[in-house]
Write an enzyme that holds these catalytic residues in place. Structure first.
Site, short mmCIF file in Angstrom:
data_model
loop_
_atom_site.label_atom_id
_atom_site.label_comp_id
_atom_site.label_asym_id
_atom_site.label_seq_id
_atom_site.Cartn_x
_atom_site.Cartn_y
_atom_site.Cartn_z
N TYR A 1 -6.53 -11.82 16.10
CA TYR A 1 -5.62 -12.38 15.09
C TYR A 1 -5.96 -13.85 14.84
O TYR A 1 -6.00 -14.31 13.69
CB TYR A 1 -4.18 -12.24 15.56
CG TYR A 1 -3.16 -12.61 14.50
CD1 TYR A 1 -2.82 -11.71 13.49
CD2 TYR A 1 -2.54 -13.85 14.51
CE1 TYR A 1 -1.89 -12.04 12.52
CE2 TYR A 1 -1.60 -14.19 13.55
CZ TYR A 1 -1.28 -13.28 12.56
OH TYR A 1 -0.35 -13.62 11.59
N GLU B 1 3.78 3.22 -1.57
CA GLU B 1 4.59 3.20 -2.80
C GLU B 1 6.08 3.40 -2.51
O GLU B 1 6.93 2.72 -3.09
CB GLU B 1 4.09 4.28 -3.77
CG GLU B 1 4.83 4.27 -5.08
CD GLU B 1 3.99 4.72 -6.25
OE1 GLU B 1 4.59 4.88 -7.33
OE2 GLU B 1 2.77 4.91 -6.11
N ASN C 1 -0.46 -12.39 1.32
CA ASN C 1 0.45 -12.29 2.46
C ASN C 1 0.15 -11.10 3.36
O ASN C 1 0.48 -11.12 4.54
CB ASN C 1 1.89 -12.19 1.93
CG ASN C 1 2.87 -11.80 3.01
OD1 ASN C 1 3.20 -12.58 3.90
ND2 ASN C 1 3.34 -10.54 2.97
N SER D 1 -1.29 -19.18 9.88
CA SER D 1 -0.49 -19.21 11.10
C SER D 1 -0.89 -20.45 11.88
O SER D 1 -1.97 -21.02 11.63
CB SER D 1 -0.80 -17.95 11.93
OG SER D 1 -0.37 -18.08 13.26
N ARG E 1 0.82 -1.22 0.00
CA ARG E 1 0.00 0.00 0.00
C ARG E 1 0.85 1.27 0.00
O ARG E 1 0.38 2.32 -0.42
CB ARG E 1 -0.95 0.01 1.19
CG ARG E 1 -0.29 -0.07 2.54
CD ARG E 1 -1.31 -0.21 3.65
NE ARG E 1 -0.67 -0.44 4.94
CZ ARG E 1 -1.33 -0.66 6.06
NH1 ARG E 1 -2.65 -0.67 6.04
NH2 ARG E 1 -0.70 -0.85 7.19
N VAL F 1 -8.85 -15.36 15.25
CA VAL F 1 -10.12 -15.44 14.51
C VAL F 1 -9.90 -15.10 13.03
O VAL F 1 -10.44 -15.75 12.14
CB VAL F 1 -11.18 -14.53 15.15
CG1 VAL F 1 -12.36 -14.31 14.22
CG2 VAL F 1 -11.66 -15.15 16.46
N SER F 2 -9.07 -14.08 12.77
CA SER F 2 -8.82 -13.69 11.37
C SER F 2 -8.16 -14.83 10.60
O SER F 2 -8.47 -15.07 9.43
CB SER F 2 -7.97 -12.42 11.30
OG SER F 2 -6.60 -12.66 11.60
N LYS F 3 -7.24 -15.55 11.25
CA LYS F 3 -6.52 -16.62 10.56
C LYS F 3 -7.33 -17.91 10.50
O LYS F 3 -7.25 -18.66 9.51
CB LYS F 3 -5.17 -16.86 11.24
CG LYS F 3 -4.19 -15.69 11.09
CD LYS F 3 -3.94 -15.36 9.61
CE LYS F 3 -2.92 -14.25 9.44
NZ LYS F 3 -2.67 -13.92 8.01
#
Length: 277
Positions: free
Chosen positions: A195, A41, A91, A140, A39, A197-199
């Site tokens: 984290y 540059e 990623n 993870s 994100r 829960v997201s993974k």
């Protein structure tokens, strides 16, 4: 307009850490164009310069996975120039290592970045995937189902007919718990629950999307991978492995794994594990 038949690999969040090492490995071994995206540059172009100094030739394109317009702009660029995408490494992700229990607002931002962005990426970039394309989702060991403490989700997320809608309900249920304060946050998934829960959601989505590709008759592989506990900025330099070692299993999935390896959870040493043990 003439489109290049060159193979294309894309790595999100590629300017540092594991993402940077995945880009480096792809530049060394992938027969095609390798896009380092990020994100920011300035940081992205500095990363490209570092790799150029090693004699490698990555390409840079700005891509903010939390911004629909940014993803669309990247998709338009790729679709005009090439015939499609061969390798996509999801990623990009965040974690505040200093906050084992986050506020609702911080939890939502993390989940939006680490998981919800995948749904937007799927909608906009997956139509560009070529036959035999490979998608690698950086998960993870915290993306294993055993990290969840709420029985209803332990039962639901292993269903053979699990839907994206049910995964979204799982995420929403956690965010409701995060709203409820520390005790409800921890009772859902322990410390770093947002984290985890997201993974876990990413892992579950991987399996659902592989099923969807199979049902559509598309020869696309999508797998998730635990790269190990890697020493990066995200972990404040703590870890067991260097970023280069952390890139080993993602690169295996991108370059060497049989195309028949689909819808699996791969450990950092490249062997498959049961996600729901």
């Amino acid at each position: 307009m003439y489109k290049m038949e060159t193979k294309v690999a894309v790595v999100t969040g590629g300017n540092k850490g594991i993402g940077f090492e995945i880009v480096k490995g792809l530049c060394q071994k992938f027969d095609g164009a390798v896009y380092l995206t990020g994100r920011n540059e300035e940081r992205g172009r500095l990363a490209v310069k570092k790799l150029q100094e090693l004699g490698l030739n990555p390409l840079f394109h700005a891509l903010d996975v939390t911004n629909t317009e940014s993803i669309q702009e990247f998709a338009t660029y790729i679709s005009k120039k090439y015939s499609g995408i061969d390798v996509l490494v999801n990623n990009a992700g965040i974690l505040d290592f200093d906050k084992p229990v986050s506020s609702y607002e911080d939890s939502k931002r993390l989940i939006d970045t680490n998981f919800m962005s995948l749904l937007t990426v799927s909608k906009i970039l997956y139509p560009l995937l070529k036959d035999k394309a490979r998608i690698i989702n950086l998960s993870s060991d915290w993306g294993l189902l055993s990290n969840i403490r709420k029985q209803v989700w332990l039962d639901t997320l292993v269903k053979d007919d699990l839907t994206v809608k049910e995964i979204l309900h799982f995420v929403e249920d956690f965010l409701d718990a995060a709203r409820g304060g520390k005790n409800s946050f921890v009772s859902f998934a322990g410390h770093y629950g947002d984290y985890k829960v997201s993974k876990v959601a990413m892992s579950a989505l991987t399996f659902v999307q592989q099923r969807q590709f199979n049902e559509q008759g598309k020869d696309v592989s999508i797998n998730c991978v635990h790269p190990g506990f890697v020493m990066t900025d995200m972990t404040k330099g703590m870890g067991d492995f260097t970023p280069e070692r952390g890139a080993r299993a993602p690169l295996y999935l991108a370059l060497e794994a049989p195309q028949s390896l689909k819808g699996t959870f791969v450990w950092h040493d490249c062997h498959q594990v049961n996600w729901d043990d």
